[in-house]
Write a protein that holds these residues in place. Structure first.
Motif, PDB file in Angstrom:
ATOM      1  N   PRO A 145       9.426  -7.332   3.358  1.00  0.00           N
ATOM      2  CA  PRO A 145       7.990  -7.525   3.620  1.00  0.00           C
ATOM      3  C   PRO A 145       7.712  -8.345   4.878  1.00  0.00           C
ATOM      4  CG  PRO A 145       8.484  -7.940   1.320  1.00  0.00           C
ATOM      5  CD  PRO A 145       9.798  -7.770   2.000  1.00  0.00           C
ATOM      6  N   ASN A 146       8.632  -9.221   5.257  1.00  0.00           N
ATOM      7  CA  ASN A 146       8.375 -10.007   6.467  1.00  0.00           C
ATOM      8  C   ASN A 146       8.559  -9.194   7.737  1.00  0.00           C
ATOM      9  OD1 ASN A 146       7.694 -12.414   5.161  1.00  0.00           O
ATOM     10  ND2 ASN A 146       9.855 -12.885   4.824  1.00  0.00           N
ATOM     11  N   ILE A 204       8.427  10.308  -1.340  1.00  0.00           N
ATOM     12  CA  ILE A 204       6.960  10.406  -1.248  1.00  0.00           C
ATOM     13  C   ILE A 204       6.522  11.075   0.055  1.00  0.00           C
ATOM     14  CG2 ILE A 204       6.562   8.151  -0.117  1.00  0.00           C
ATOM     15  CD1 ILE A 204       4.443   9.666  -2.993  1.00  0.00           C
ATOM     16  N   MET A 247       9.269  -1.702   2.888  1.00  0.00           N
ATOM     17  CA  MET A 247       8.938  -2.457   1.671  1.00  0.00           C
ATOM     18  C   MET A 247      10.082  -3.349   1.207  1.00  0.00           C
ATOM     19  SD  MET A 247       5.858  -2.047   0.899  1.00  0.00           S
ATOM     20  CE  MET A 247       4.762  -1.107   1.962  1.00  0.00           C
ATOM     21  N   GLU A 248      11.307  -2.989   1.607  1.00  0.00           N
ATOM     22  CA  GLU A 248      12.454  -3.813   1.243  1.00  0.00           C
ATOM     23  C   GLU A 248      12.375  -5.181   1.934  1.00  0.00           C
ATOM     24  OE1 GLU A 248      16.033  -1.616   1.917  1.00  0.00           O
ATOM     25  OE2 GLU A 248      17.292  -3.171   1.011  1.00  0.00           O
ATOM     26  N   PHE A 306       6.942  -6.341   8.312  1.00  0.00           N
ATOM     27  CA  PHE A 306       5.804  -5.429   8.519  1.00  0.00           C
ATOM     28  C   PHE A 306       5.217  -5.545   9.931  1.00  0.00           C
ATOM     29  CE2 PHE A 306       4.618  -5.695   3.708  1.00  0.00           C
ATOM     30  CZ  PHE A 306       5.625  -4.806   3.404  1.00  0.00           C
ATOM     31  N   LEU A 307       4.845  -6.756  10.302  1.00  0.00           N
ATOM     32  CA  LEU A 307       4.155  -6.902  11.585  1.00  0.00           C
ATOM     33  C   LEU A 307       5.098  -6.646  12.761  1.00  0.00           C
ATOM     34  CD1 LEU A 307       1.549  -9.767  11.312  1.00  0.00           C
ATOM     35  CD2 LEU A 307       1.149  -7.382  11.891  1.00  0.00           C
ATOM     36  N   TYR A 342       2.051   6.168  10.980  1.00  0.00           N
ATOM     37  CA  TYR A 342       3.101   5.246  10.518  1.00  0.00           C
ATOM     38  C   TYR A 342       3.101   5.241   8.991  1.00  0.00           C
ATOM     39  CZ  TYR A 342       2.369   2.811  15.094  1.00  0.00           C
ATOM     40  OH  TYR A 342       2.203   2.458  16.408  1.00  0.00           O
ATOM     41  N   VAL A 343       4.265   5.235   8.392  1.00  0.00           N
ATOM     42  CA  VAL A 343       4.381   5.102   6.939  1.00  0.00           C
ATOM     43  C   VAL A 343       5.417   4.033   6.630  1.00  0.00           C
ATOM     44  CG1 VAL A 343       4.710   6.291   4.751  1.00  0.00           C
ATOM     45  CG2 VAL A 343       3.941   7.588   6.755  1.00  0.00           C
ATOM     46  N   PHE A 344       4.963   2.947   6.017  1.00  0.00           N
ATOM     47  CA  PHE A 344       5.881   1.901   5.539  1.00  0.00           C
ATOM     48  C   PHE A 344       6.042   2.135   4.044  1.00  0.00           C
ATOM     49  CE2 PHE A 344       4.718  -1.601   8.875  1.00  0.00           C
ATOM     50  CZ  PHE A 344       5.110  -0.757   9.888  1.00  0.00           C
ATOM     51  N   CYS A 345       7.240   2.482   3.642  1.00  0.00           N
ATOM     52  CA  CYS A 345       7.419   2.881   2.246  1.00  0.00           C
ATOM     53  C   CYS A 345       8.713   2.316   1.705  1.00  0.00           C
ATOM     54  CB  CYS A 345       7.381   4.398   2.131  1.00  0.00           C
ATOM     55  SG  CYS A 345       8.669   5.232   3.099  1.00  0.00           S
ATOM     56  N   GLY A 346       9.092   2.803   0.533  1.00  0.00           N
ATOM     57  CA  GLY A 346      10.357   2.431  -0.066  1.00  0.00           C
ATOM     58  C   GLY A 346      11.120   3.725  -0.337  1.00  0.00           C
ATOM     59  N   ASP A 347      10.768   4.361  -1.441  1.00  0.00           N
ATOM     60  CA  ASP A 347      11.337   5.647  -1.840  1.00  0.00           C
ATOM     61  C   ASP A 347      10.750   6.751  -0.942  1.00  0.00           C
ATOM     62  OD1 ASP A 347      11.810   8.092  -3.054  1.00  0.00           O
ATOM     63  OD2 ASP A 347      11.299   7.404  -5.067  1.00  0.00           O
ATOM     64  N   TYR A 362       5.359  -2.882  13.072  1.00  0.00           N
ATOM     65  CA  TYR A 362       4.105  -2.310  13.563  1.00  0.00           C
ATOM     66  C   TYR A 362       3.978  -2.541  15.069  1.00  0.00           C
ATOM     67  CZ  TYR A 362      -0.950  -1.510  13.893  1.00  0.00           C
ATOM     68  OH  TYR A 362      -2.182  -1.050  14.244  1.00  0.00           O
ATOM     69  N   TRP A 403      -1.164   5.141  15.109  1.00  0.00           N
ATOM     70  CA  TRP A 403      -0.859   4.360  13.897  1.00  0.00           C
ATOM     71  C   TRP A 403      -1.170   5.085  12.590  1.00  0.00           C
ATOM     72  CZ3 TRP A 403      -5.037   3.685  10.915  1.00  0.00           C
ATOM     73  CH2 TRP A 403      -6.287   3.556  11.513  1.00  0.00           C
TER      74      TRP A 403
END
Lengths: 177, 177
Positions: free
Chosen positions: B98-99, B128, B95-96, B101-102, B120-125, B105, B117
């Motif tokens: 955003p470009n 969670i 999340m830090e 992501f792909l 997969y977890v794209f997160c920040g903190d 992945y 897939w």
């Protein structure tokens, strides 16, 4: 110190009205209407004629599908109030639709700027979410969830009876505030 | 029924060699070498002259930064073995950037196809994340993590002493297998 309880919130059909986009694109491509009656107990793809189903299944992975979706009624106001008393995380199964990542990120920044990006989670299997509550329209996301699930009412989940159903953000406010 | 324990794994500097890309782009843009000695106890941006720092801070959000990163030694083999005994999730603080992501992945699909897939977890903190272990090179990710953290050795974390340090995937195999 009291630590805040944590609420994880799904996006589609909970915060963002993705049905509106299905209706719009289905009308654009097939000149037909996708009614809420047709969606009763069914996914959008299952609610249309077999020859139209592949197109509808592909819609959510098209860039732009999640862009500018209408905001679900009262979700901004109630989440802003909840954010005073709870930690709010967004938990969306974006991995199913890799082309949705940027649309979803930008939609959250635009419409829910009070929720910081470190609290966004783009995932697949939501059993990975460590939270006390999960508000979601898909009951299967509660099956291995460690907290309490609140099923957000949607046409497709009409027949689901295993989890507590909430019909609106106002009802969520009454339960959690 | 025995349920499998769950391991969450960070990507950068644990599975993917992002230092290699910092070195490559720093050389390309400034004709200077970013040595592992300079990175001791520091982030890449903090390891260079002040006038070069904004450029290095911007690198990870450039499309392509995470594309084709080299795979960290033994990570594929050991994760494939761990996947027999544990549930494996990828937990990256995408999340830090955003470009990214792909790129991230597609990198996972290419190099770790045996991890599906939905995991997969794209997160920040990362608090969670609901898992038993988290393998990560950033100790702050362990601070509110409910399971056990394993600190993957990296130049920038050289001074961190609070968590169990692992120096290689082979060492992880010896601990967890």
């Amino acid at each position: 110190m009291m630590t805040k309880k944590r609420i994880a919130v799904d996006m589609d059909e909970v915060m963002a009205d993705s049905i509106a986009r299905f209706q719009e694109w289905y009308g654009r491509d097939f000149q037909l209407e996708l009614t809420l009656e047709a969606l009763h107990g069914k996914s959008a793809a299952d609610a249309v004629a077999p020859e139209h189903q592949p197109a509808l299944r592909a819609y959510p992975n098209a860039v732009g599908f999640f862009r500018d979706l209408p905001v679900i009624k009262d979700s901004q106001r109630v989440l802003q109030e909840l954010a005073q008393r709870y930690e709010i995380f967004i938990a969306t199964a974006a991995m199913e639709f890799p082309n949705s990542f940027l649309d979803k990120y930008q939609w959250l920044q635009r419409h829910f700027a009070f929720i910081p990006w470190p609290n966004y989670v783009f995932c697949g299997d939501k059993s990975i979410i460590n939270a006390d509550y999960l508000i979601d329209d898909n009951a299967y996301n509660f099956d291995n969830f460690r907290g309490e699930g609140l099923l957000f009412n949607a046409p497709h989940n009409a027949h689901e009876t295993r989890y507590r159903r909430v019909h609106s953000w106002q009802e969520i406010a009454e339960i959690l505030l």
